[in-house]
Design a protein around this motif. Structure first.
Motif, short mmCIF file in Angstrom:
data_model
loop_
_atom_site.label_atom_id
_atom_site.label_comp_id
_atom_site.label_asym_id
_atom_site.label_seq_id
_atom_site.Cartn_x
_atom_site.Cartn_y
_atom_site.Cartn_z
N VAL A 179 69.97 -32.66 57.45
CA VAL A 179 70.56 -33.70 58.30
C VAL A 179 69.48 -34.62 58.85
O VAL A 179 69.62 -35.85 58.84
CB VAL A 179 71.37 -33.06 59.45
CG1 VAL A 179 71.81 -34.12 60.45
CG2 VAL A 179 72.59 -32.34 58.89
N GLU A 180 68.36 -34.03 59.33
CA GLU A 180 67.27 -34.85 59.85
C GLU A 180 66.69 -35.74 58.75
O GLU A 180 66.34 -36.89 59.00
CB GLU A 180 66.18 -33.96 60.45
CG GLU A 180 66.59 -33.30 61.76
CD GLU A 180 65.45 -32.53 62.40
OE1 GLU A 180 64.47 -32.21 61.70
OE2 GLU A 180 65.54 -32.25 63.62
N ASN A 207 67.91 -25.52 54.55
CA ASN A 207 68.11 -25.55 55.99
C ASN A 207 68.92 -26.79 56.36
O ASN A 207 68.48 -27.92 56.15
CB ASN A 207 66.73 -25.58 56.68
CG ASN A 207 66.85 -25.49 58.19
OD1 ASN A 207 67.50 -26.32 58.81
ND2 ASN A 207 66.21 -24.49 58.76
N GLU A 208 70.13 -26.56 56.89
CA GLU A 208 71.02 -27.68 57.18
C GLU A 208 70.42 -28.66 58.18
O GLU A 208 70.59 -29.87 58.07
CB GLU A 208 72.38 -27.16 57.70
CG GLU A 208 73.20 -26.47 56.64
CD GLU A 208 74.62 -26.22 57.09
OE1 GLU A 208 75.02 -26.78 58.15
OE2 GLU A 208 75.34 -25.49 56.40
N LYS A 209 69.69 -28.12 59.17
CA LYS A 209 69.07 -28.98 60.17
C LYS A 209 68.09 -29.95 59.52
O LYS A 209 68.09 -31.15 59.81
CB LYS A 209 68.35 -28.13 61.22
CG LYS A 209 67.61 -28.94 62.27
CD LYS A 209 66.83 -28.04 63.22
CE LYS A 209 66.02 -28.88 64.20
NZ LYS A 209 65.18 -28.04 65.08
N LEU A 210 67.26 -29.43 58.60
CA LEU A 210 66.29 -30.28 57.93
C LEU A 210 66.97 -31.30 57.03
O LEU A 210 66.52 -32.44 56.91
CB LEU A 210 65.32 -29.42 57.11
CG LEU A 210 64.39 -28.50 57.91
CD1 LEU A 210 63.52 -27.69 56.96
CD2 LEU A 210 63.53 -29.30 58.87
N THR A 231 62.34 -36.18 66.40
CA THR A 231 62.82 -34.85 66.74
C THR A 231 62.75 -34.68 68.25
O THR A 231 62.18 -35.51 68.96
CB THR A 231 61.97 -33.77 66.06
OG1 THR A 231 60.63 -33.85 66.58
CG2 THR A 231 61.94 -33.96 64.55
N LYS A 232 63.29 -33.59 68.74
CA LYS A 232 63.26 -33.33 70.18
C LYS A 232 61.83 -33.33 70.69
O LYS A 232 61.52 -33.93 71.73
CB LYS A 232 63.93 -31.99 70.47
CG LYS A 232 63.99 -31.65 71.96
CD LYS A 232 64.67 -30.30 72.18
CE LYS A 232 64.69 -29.95 73.66
NZ LYS A 232 65.34 -28.63 73.90
N ASN A 277 71.67 -33.20 68.47
CA ASN A 277 70.75 -32.13 68.08
C ASN A 277 69.48 -32.09 68.93
O ASN A 277 68.56 -31.33 68.65
CB ASN A 277 70.37 -32.25 66.60
CG ASN A 277 69.54 -33.50 66.31
OD1 ASN A 277 69.42 -34.39 67.17
ND2 ASN A 277 68.99 -33.58 65.13
#
Length: 472
Positions: free
Chosen positions: A62-63, A57-60, A82-83, A334
């Motif tokens: 990057v985070e 998962n690209e989001k994970l 995170t948000k 993000n």
């Protein structure tokens, strides 16, 4: 003719090769597009996406990279949010929030109600201290983190929530229904304590939130109107908060223009912070004591440092936590936020208290029972058993004066005798076992002891000093 035809075929082949190279080369370059301007980061990103057998998962990814960068700073106060985490942090310092209004703690993997906020939806629904939360909207909470539970309890104003709790005192499960509503978050409370014909105002600040300055003003002006002779400011366990809020508090205690701290940026440039107020500092002549402990941090330490270095108040209690940095939070594309330490803050005498804390002028340790944490435990134990729950029972009984031979968590004969005596004196029925009724009784005993001001040694020393100062 034949040569020209061969030439034509060669030309068409070259054109075809160029087309294939252009098409697939473009596709390949688009696939290997990086996520940063750093070649090594992009290389790692592409390798993980291509080769890793676990999450891609690209989001994970990057985070995770952002978290890794903040961890490399070796600064526990710099972090990626995170948000959802950012929203929760902002809500914790806000004037009000939507919810059910309950304080919860996690103990031995269970979620135990510390107390519902008075008149909140949880309070009106009948939620009680020491209730164990079992399900929220039919979803079991065992195995979840505190953040996950908070997410289950959160929602929009007016939405309903069903909660199943286990009430050990009644040995039964109870289903409660409540509707989420706006919960006013108060960070300042006050009262007057009468002693030796003197009125001492006691103001407790739980944290420095958005409206702490306004709350402080209302509470302290009311105390002044009622004619207090001295003031105790209690910031024990206060984790800090907004610098502008602590500045508002300090502005009422010292004359305008007084230096209360310095800010130092990454280049070492110092900025002087002075009190600024549109009204007269109405508390500047009231004898004052500040109570602090090891849980007093950040903005609480700015207040303590300002009062101590300006000889404005006596600091009573323990050495404070020692957080001498200031963080700024920056929004990311993000939806998350990056919180990083951008400044050091120094006391008016330009001392950096990071990892050292501010020492109390009068060091006072609390009595054992008063200093003991309130725990909300459950389970059944008998002689021969071993565990942390048994250790807690032994420590409480020892602090209460019962003859306990050991406090290591092993249930021996001495522990059994002490439990029998305690149960008889508290009318808990005969027996020597540890069970829910015993745990609840011990928790209530500790709570009642801590609620009595005469048992708060730090407070009593602070008040004693004020009375002495007033009589001079």
């Amino acid at each position: 003719m034949r040569k020209s035809r061969i030439f034509l075929y060669v030309l068409l082949f070259i054109i075809l090769l160029g087309f294939v190279y252009f098409w697939f080369g473009k596709s390949s370059s688009s696939v290997s597009t990086g996520v940063s301007n750093s070649q090594v980061i992009d290389e790692a990103f592409q390798l993980i996406k291509k080769e890793a057998v676990f999450s891609k998962n690209e989001k994970l990814l990057v985070e995770g990279a952002i978290r890794g960068m903040t961890e490399a700073l070796e600064d526990p106060h710099s972090t990626y949010l995170t948000k959802e985490e950012a929203e929760n942090q902002e809500a914790s310092l806000a004037e009000e929030r939507v919810g059910i209004g309950v304080e919860i703690m996690q103990s031995a993997g269970k979620f135990i109600v510390v107390a519902p906020i008075k008149d909140s939806p949880a309070y009106k629904a009948g939620l009680k201290s020491q209730d164990e939360i079992v399900r929220v909207n039919e979803e079991r909470v065992d195995g979840k983190t505190m953040a996950e539970l908070v997410q289950l309890l959160s929602g929009d104003k007016g939405t309903t929530l069903k909660m199943t709790i286990y009430r050990a005192s009644e040995n039964r499960h109870v289903e409660l229904h409540m509707k989420r509503d706006i919960i006013a978050m108060h960070t300042v409370s006050s009262e007057i304590y009468e002693v030796d014909d003197h009125s001492i105002g006691i103001v407790t600040i739980s944290l420095f939130g958005e409206k702490t300055g306004e709350e402080w003003g209302k509470q302290t002006k009311s105390l002044v109107e009622r004619g207090i002779d001295g003031l105790v400011i209690d910031v024990r366990g206060n984790p800090g908060g907004y610098l502008f809020s602590v500045s508002s508090v300090i502005g009422t205690l010292m004359k305008n223009g007084t230096t209360f701290a310095y800010m130092q940026n990454a280049k070492g440039v110092l900025e002087m912070l002075n009190t600024e107020s549109n009204e007269a500092p109405y508390l500047n002549k009231v004898p004052t004591v500040l109570l602090q402990n090891g849980g007093s941090a950040s903005a609480s330490e700015v207040l303590a440092g300002a009062l101590k270095d300006n000889n404005r108040a006596l600091i009573v209690g323990e050495t404070s936590f020692g957080k001498g940095t200031v963080q700024e939070t920056h929004p990311l594309s993000n939806g998350g936020k990056l919180k990083i330490s951008t400044h050091k803050w120094l006391t008016p005498k330009q001392e950096w208290i990071h990892h050292k804390g501010i020492e109390a002028d009068l060091k006072v340790e609390q009595e054992e029972l008063f200093a003991m944490d309130q725990k909300y435990l459950s389970g059944e134990f008998r002689m021969g058993d071993y565990g942390e729950e048994i250790k807690y029972v032994q420590q409480v009984l020892s602090a209460l004066g019962y003859n306990i031979g050991r406090e290591d968590g092993y249930f021996d004969e001495g522990t059994e005798d002490a439990i029998e005596n305690y149960r008889q004196e508290r009318s808990l029925g005969e027996g020597s076992e540890i069970n829910g009724a015993l745990f609840q009784s011990l928790t209530e005993t500790v709570s009642e002891y801590k609620a009595k001001k005469e048992n708060d040694k730090q407070l009593q020393v602070g008040i004693g000093y004020l009375i002495h100062d007033i009589k001079k």
